[in-house]
Enzyme design. Structure first.
Site, PDB file in Angstrom:
ATOM      1  N   LYS A  24       0.834  -1.208   0.000  1.00 42.47           N
ATOM      2  CA  LYS A  24       0.000   0.000   0.000  1.00 42.47           C
ATOM      3  C   LYS A  24       0.867   1.256   0.000  1.00 42.47           C
ATOM      4  O   LYS A  24       0.610   2.195  -0.757  1.00 42.47           O
ATOM      5  CB  LYS A  24      -0.918  -0.038   1.228  1.00 42.47           C
ATOM      6  CG  LYS A  24      -1.946   1.065   1.290  1.00 42.47           C
ATOM      7  CD  LYS A  24      -3.215   0.603   1.994  1.00 42.47           C
ATOM      8  CE  LYS A  24      -3.064   0.416   3.476  1.00 42.47           C
ATOM      9  NZ  LYS A  24      -3.031   1.698   4.227  1.00 42.47           N
ATOM     10  N   SER A  25       1.895   1.278   0.836  1.00 40.16           N
ATOM     11  CA  SER A  25       2.760   2.476   0.916  1.00 40.16           C
ATOM     12  C   SER A  25       3.396   2.774  -0.440  1.00 40.16           C
ATOM     13  O   SER A  25       3.425   3.922  -0.897  1.00 40.16           O
ATOM     14  CB  SER A  25       3.876   2.250   1.935  1.00 40.16           C
ATOM     15  OG  SER A  25       3.346   2.114   3.216  1.00 40.16           O
ATOM     16  N   ARG A  29       2.683   6.003  -3.240  1.00 40.17           N
ATOM     17  CA  ARG A  29       3.819   6.851  -3.621  1.00 40.17           C
ATOM     18  C   ARG A  29       4.083   6.781  -5.127  1.00 40.17           C
ATOM     19  O   ARG A  29       4.428   7.793  -5.750  1.00 40.17           O
ATOM     20  CB  ARG A  29       5.059   6.433  -2.822  1.00 40.17           C
ATOM     21  CG  ARG A  29       4.982   6.875  -1.350  1.00 40.17           C
ATOM     22  CD  ARG A  29       5.937   6.067  -0.502  1.00 40.17           C
ATOM     23  NE  ARG A  29       6.059   6.568   0.867  1.00 40.17           N
ATOM     24  CZ  ARG A  29       5.211   6.315   1.862  1.00 40.17           C
ATOM     25  NH1 ARG A  29       4.111   5.591   1.636  1.00 40.17           N
ATOM     26  NH2 ARG A  29       5.424   6.783   3.083  1.00 40.17           N
ATOM     27  N   ARG A 124      -9.430  11.478  12.527  1.00 41.75           N
ATOM     28  CA  ARG A 124      -7.979  11.363  12.754  1.00 41.75           C
ATOM     29  C   ARG A 124      -7.273  12.724  12.732  1.00 41.75           C
ATOM     30  O   ARG A 124      -7.673  13.614  11.993  1.00 41.75           O
ATOM     31  CB  ARG A 124      -7.366  10.416  11.708  1.00 41.75           C
ATOM     32  CG  ARG A 124      -7.927   9.018  11.849  1.00 41.75           C
ATOM     33  CD  ARG A 124      -7.332   8.057  10.857  1.00 41.75           C
ATOM     34  NE  ARG A 124      -5.935   7.768  11.135  1.00 41.75           N
ATOM     35  CZ  ARG A 124      -5.166   6.997  10.368  1.00 41.75           C
ATOM     36  NH1 ARG A 124      -5.672   6.455   9.277  1.00 41.75           N
ATOM     37  NH2 ARG A 124      -3.921   6.772  10.687  1.00 41.75           N
ATOM     38  N   GLN A 171       4.336   9.233   7.316  1.00 46.42           N
ATOM     39  CA  GLN A 171       3.375  10.045   6.560  1.00 46.42           C
ATOM     40  C   GLN A 171       3.729  11.520   6.661  1.00 46.42           C
ATOM     41  O   GLN A 171       3.713  12.246   5.665  1.00 46.42           O
ATOM     42  CB  GLN A 171       1.953   9.809   7.080  1.00 46.42           C
ATOM     43  CG  GLN A 171       1.459   8.394   6.845  1.00 46.42           C
ATOM     44  CD  GLN A 171       0.105   8.131   7.467  1.00 46.42           C
ATOM     45  OE1 GLN A 171      -0.433   8.972   8.185  1.00 46.42           O
ATOM     46  NE2 GLN A 171      -0.444   6.958   7.211  1.00 46.42           N
ATOM     47  N   ASP A 321       1.997  -1.204  12.143  1.00 46.72           N
ATOM     48  CA  ASP A 321       0.685  -1.692  11.696  1.00 46.72           C
ATOM     49  C   ASP A 321       0.429  -3.142  12.120  1.00 46.72           C
ATOM     50  O   ASP A 321      -0.658  -3.673  11.868  1.00 46.72           O
ATOM     51  CB  ASP A 321       0.585  -1.591  10.166  1.00 46.72           C
ATOM     52  CG  ASP A 321       0.550  -0.140   9.701  1.00 46.72           C
ATOM     53  OD1 ASP A 321       0.147   0.742  10.502  1.00 46.72           O
ATOM     54  OD2 ASP A 321       0.936   0.125   8.550  1.00 46.72           O
ATOM     55  N   LYS A 348      -4.760   5.475  14.830  1.00 47.34           N
ATOM     56  CA  LYS A 348      -4.801   4.795  13.531  1.00 47.34           C
ATOM     57  C   LYS A 348      -6.248   4.803  13.005  1.00 47.34           C
ATOM     58  O   LYS A 348      -7.046   5.618  13.433  1.00 47.34           O
ATOM     59  CB  LYS A 348      -4.235   3.378  13.672  1.00 47.34           C
ATOM     60  CG  LYS A 348      -2.736   3.373  13.986  1.00 47.34           C
ATOM     61  CD  LYS A 348      -1.935   3.885  12.804  1.00 47.34           C
ATOM     62  CE  LYS A 348      -0.459   3.955  13.106  1.00 47.34           C
ATOM     63  NZ  LYS A 348       0.295   4.670  12.068  1.00 47.34           N
ATOM     64  N   ARG A 352      -6.701   1.731  17.917  1.00 47.29           N
ATOM     65  CA  ARG A 352      -6.383   0.319  17.705  1.00 47.29           C
ATOM     66  C   ARG A 352      -6.059  -0.416  18.998  1.00 47.29           C
ATOM     67  O   ARG A 352      -6.301  -1.614  19.106  1.00 47.29           O
ATOM     68  CB  ARG A 352      -5.184   0.225  16.771  1.00 47.29           C
ATOM     69  CG  ARG A 352      -5.498  -0.534  15.542  1.00 47.29           C
ATOM     70  CD  ARG A 352      -4.406  -0.521  14.534  1.00 47.29           C
ATOM     71  NE  ARG A 352      -5.025  -0.388  13.228  1.00 47.29           N
ATOM     72  CZ  ARG A 352      -4.376  -0.160  12.116  1.00 47.29           C
ATOM     73  NH1 ARG A 352      -3.071  -0.028  12.129  1.00 47.29           N
ATOM     74  NH2 ARG A 352      -5.021  -0.080  10.973  1.00 47.29           N
ATOM     75  N   ARG A 395      -7.445  -3.652   9.761  1.00 51.22           N
ATOM     76  CA  ARG A 395      -6.505  -4.562  10.444  1.00 51.22           C
ATOM     77  C   ARG A 395      -7.141  -5.227  11.670  1.00 51.22           C
ATOM     78  O   ARG A 395      -6.716  -6.297  12.074  1.00 51.22           O
ATOM     79  CB  ARG A 395      -5.219  -3.828  10.807  1.00 51.22           C
ATOM     80  CG  ARG A 395      -4.487  -3.318   9.574  1.00 51.22           C
ATOM     81  CD  ARG A 395      -3.044  -2.991   9.802  1.00 51.22           C
ATOM     82  NE  ARG A 395      -2.575  -2.046   8.800  1.00 51.22           N
ATOM     83  CZ  ARG A 395      -2.235  -2.365   7.550  1.00 51.22           C
ATOM     84  NH1 ARG A 395      -2.290  -3.610   7.148  1.00 51.22           N
ATOM     85  NH2 ARG A 395      -1.834  -1.431   6.703  1.00 51.22           N
TER      86      ARG A 395
END
Ligand code: S3P
Length: 440
Positions: A24-25, A29, A124, A171, A321, A348, A352, A395
């Site tokens: 995903k990261s 990008r 968030r 981030q 994560d 998160k 979490r 998650r």
């Protein structure tokens, strides 16, 4: 989105090759850097999950032309300094990374952008990204507490800054570097604690003038702005944070033996592997090689007798994560697993730490939780039988479905649909390996 409950049943052995989708990261990008290049960036193995598709659509709103077929995408960039002003609000859904990195991209350009998201993203904190961007000359109109929905307008003359990260966050680091790409002069981020370095690696590959120095006060990353980027082909490796779910499932479901290929093994992402190996996990890594500036390899995991350990606090950024699934592994280990330095888990996709503790309570796992720590004592009694609230957190959903495969009684999560944000086909993937997950 409508909630879809799902139940994981105690399952037979998991076996064979498990296909895990792209990282995903890296996917976020690759789309963003492609947007900043003139010319075509070819991406293979793109993660086609909701989070990344939100970024793709935002990149199109900034002027990129993107052709996608399955997991292949060709991005014809708008070019550094010439991004278009989006003519609609950018809806990032559940995606923290996509929205925060995009704030950097827009903040470095003389354009305005409005950011909206789902209930999780709206709750968030965005100040961590907006504060350094304000120092760079970005104007922000946001709700109290710097939450979405918000609008920002980048300056005609972005101010290069030197910024020391107050939180360990890739981030925030990435948003500042992306904004710095279009600032005249050097923008520097100092990170006292190293975090995932995909932005730095990919920027270098795309020809950015970027330097990294490590010293006693941390890593100093400097990007020299207003230099054009050159498109590069990107092959996205399998996401280690997604691989973590079938991997832990294989360790705790009796008689299992699975293989996952092409998993990214960047040291800033492999804290869980180290931790599980210290707990006694039978995980072998083979076929290790470099591709596109990242190390990848094949993981083989077999059922293992795990023992609880104390996880070093300074390992947290390399497995940030993975604590929910580690807590699940710990529930099936002998003895106590101690996890500390978990304050970031509070902000998160859900709180979490609280969501994991509630899931453990619902399934009879002995545990204790503090403001930034969690201890789990494994195998003390009959496990499972509970229903877990996922709080729009993929998650949490995946962790407790894995829990149910190895528990004594089935485990239900109140929403499996949220797994589409990062791991499309999660249930099919585990089912193909021998898991029983039922969606009524
Ligand atoms: C990410 C950074 C981490 C991580 C997230 C992906 C990234 O967030 O939790 O899933 O791709 O940069 P933080 O920067 O908030 O630690």
């Amino acid at each position: 989105m409508r909630k879809t409950p799902a139940t994981a049943h105690p399952s037979g052995p998991l076996a064979g090759e498990v296909a895990v989708p792209g990282d995903k990261s890296i996917s976020h990008r690759a789309l963003m850097l492609g947007t900043l290049c003139l010319g075509e960036t070819a991406i293979d193995g793109l993660l086609t999950a909701e989070d990344v598709l939100a970024t793709l659509s935002a990149c199109e709103a900034l002027g990129a032309k993107i052709q996608r077929e399955g997991t292949s995408a060709r991005v014809s960039g708008a070019g550094l300094g010439t991004l278009l002003e989006p003519d609609r609000p950018l809806d990032f859904g559940n995606a923290g990374t996509g929205s925060r990195l995009m704030m950097g991209l827009i903040g470095g350009h003389p354009i305005a952008g409005t950011f909206v998201g789902d209930a999780s993203l709206t709750g968030r904190p965005m100040g961590r990204v907006l504060n350094p961007l304000r120092q760079m000359g970005v104007e922000v109109i946001a709700r109290d507490g710097d939450r979405l929905p918000l609008t920002l307008r980048g300056s005609h003359n972005p101010i290069p800054v030197e910024y020391r990260l107050p939180v360990a966050s890739a981030q925030v680091k990435s948003a500042i570097l992306l904004a710095g790409l279009n600032a005249p002069g050097d923008t520097t981020v100092i990170e006292p604690v190293p975090t995932r370095d995909h932005t730095e690696r990919m920027l270098k590959a795309f020809g950015a003038a970027l330097s990294v120095e490590s010293g006693p006060s941390g890593r100093r990353i400097t990007v020299s702005g207003q230099k054009p980027l050159t498109p590069q082909p990107v092959t996205v490796p399998a996401d280690p944070s997604s691989a973590a779910f079938p991997l832990v499932a294989a360790l705790i479901v009796e008689g299992s033996d699975i293989t996952i290929r092409n998993v990214m093994l960047n040291p800033a992402r492999t804290g869980l592997l180290t931790t599980l190996q210290e707990m006694g996990a039978d995980i072998t890594i083979s076929d290790k090689r470099e591709t596109g500036g990242e190390t990848i390899g094949t993981l083989r995991a077999r059922t293992s007798a795990l023992t609880g350990i104390t996880v070093p606090e300074n390992r947290a950024p390399s497995m940030i994560d993975e604590y929910p699934i580690l807590a699940v592994a710990a529930a099936f280990a002998t003895g106590k697993t101690v996890m500390k330095g978990l304050h970031e888990l509070r902000v998160k996709e859900s709180d979490r730490l609280a969501a994991v503790a509630a899931g453990l309570s619902a399934n009879a796992v002995s545990h204790e939780m503090g403001e930034d720590w969690l201890t789990v004592t494994g195998r003390t009694r009959t496990l499972g039988g509970g229903t877990v609230k996922t709080h729009l957190d993929h998650r949490i959903a995946m962790s407790f479905l894995v829990f149910g495969l190895a528990a004594d009684r089935p485990v239900t999560v109140d929403d499996i649909a949220v797994t589409e944000t990062s791991f499309p086909g999660f249930s099919d993937c585990l089912t193909a390996a021998g898991a029983t997950i039922r969606i009524p």
